[in-house]
Scaffold this motif. Structure first.
Motif, PDB file in Angstrom:
ATOM      1  N   LEU A  88      -1.913  -1.446   1.536  1.00 27.96           N
ATOM      2  CA  LEU A  88      -1.829  -2.071   0.225  1.00 27.96           C
ATOM      3  C   LEU A  88      -1.751  -0.960  -0.800  1.00 27.96           C
ATOM      4  N   ASP A  91      -0.668  -0.400  -4.971  1.00 29.89           N
ATOM      5  CA  ASP A  91      -0.295  -0.995  -6.260  1.00 29.89           C
ATOM      6  C   ASP A  91      -0.114  -2.513  -6.153  1.00 29.89           C
ATOM      7  N   ASP A  92      -1.082  -3.171  -5.522  1.00 29.98           N
ATOM      8  CA  ASP A  92      -1.091  -4.623  -5.348  1.00 29.98           C
ATOM      9  C   ASP A  92       0.067  -5.156  -4.509  1.00 29.98           C
ATOM     10  N   THR A  93       0.683  -4.305  -3.707  1.00 30.48           N
ATOM     11  CA  THR A  93       1.764  -4.726  -2.821  1.00 30.48           C
ATOM     12  C   THR A  93       1.376  -4.406  -1.382  1.00 30.48           C
ATOM     13  N   TYR A 132       2.178  -3.935   2.653  1.00 31.13           N
ATOM     14  CA  TYR A 132       3.257  -3.391   3.475  1.00 31.13           C
ATOM     15  C   TYR A 132       3.000  -3.757   4.927  1.00 31.13           C
ATOM     16  N   ARG A 187       8.731  -6.856   4.570  1.00 35.85           N
ATOM     17  CA  ARG A 187       7.775  -7.508   3.688  1.00 35.85           C
ATOM     18  C   ARG A 187       6.876  -8.370   4.575  1.00 35.85           C
TER      19      ARG A 187
END
Length: 159
Positions: A105, A107-109, A111, A128
């Protein structure tokens, strides 16, 4: 000069091919989708949970959420979806999705990597998490999460 370029390219490909996959470690926690929560314009939270672990919500788009719901309910569409195309391609290549690993994770994304086994080799494909969850669900492959992603969800008593 061109010969030097191709020689360096060949050496780098050989070096990459023999590298160990740092995400293939055994410290993975099996997880399952326990809930889908609609957050309106912000998307849909797919809640993953491992045994004895706190839930991990991953926000995905509405289109991906619909595809995931279709996969979970084993529905058919009158026309093929993108995931049908990917599934057909895997079938033609005699490939099998062996697992999805949500590994980090930033930056709030979130993987993830999708692992595909063929007769020749195992492929590790960056994807994603939403697409990986749809394919893993459709094809019956397990989903894993790295332990630090569960730990991140635990509230800090000092905060």
């Amino acid at each position: 000069m061109q010969q030097l370029f191709f020689t360096l390219l060949a050496f780098s490909l050989v070096a990459c091919a023999t590298e160990q996959d740092p995400l293939a470690s055994t410290d993975l926690i099996p997880a399952r989708i326990v809930d889908l929560r609609d957050y309106g314009e912000n998307g849909v939270a797919v809640v993953l949970k491992g045994e004895n672990s706190p839930p991990v919500p991953i926000i995905i788009g509405h289109c991906e959420a619909r595809a995931l719901m279709v996969a979970m309910q084993d529905e058919d569409f009158p026309r093929p979806l993108s995931y049908d195309l990917l599934e057909a391609l895997l079938e033609k290549l005699d490939g099998t999705v062996t697992r999805l690993v949500v590994h980090s994770l930033e930056d709030d994304t979130f993987y993830a990597n999708l692992y595909v086994e063929t007769a020749e080799q195992e492929w590790v494909l960056d994807c994603r998490p939403s697409d990986g969850m749809v394919l893993a669900t459709r094809l019956g492959a397990p989903i894993y999460i790295k332990p630090q992603l569960f730990e991140r969800q635990t509230p800090n008593p000092q905060a």
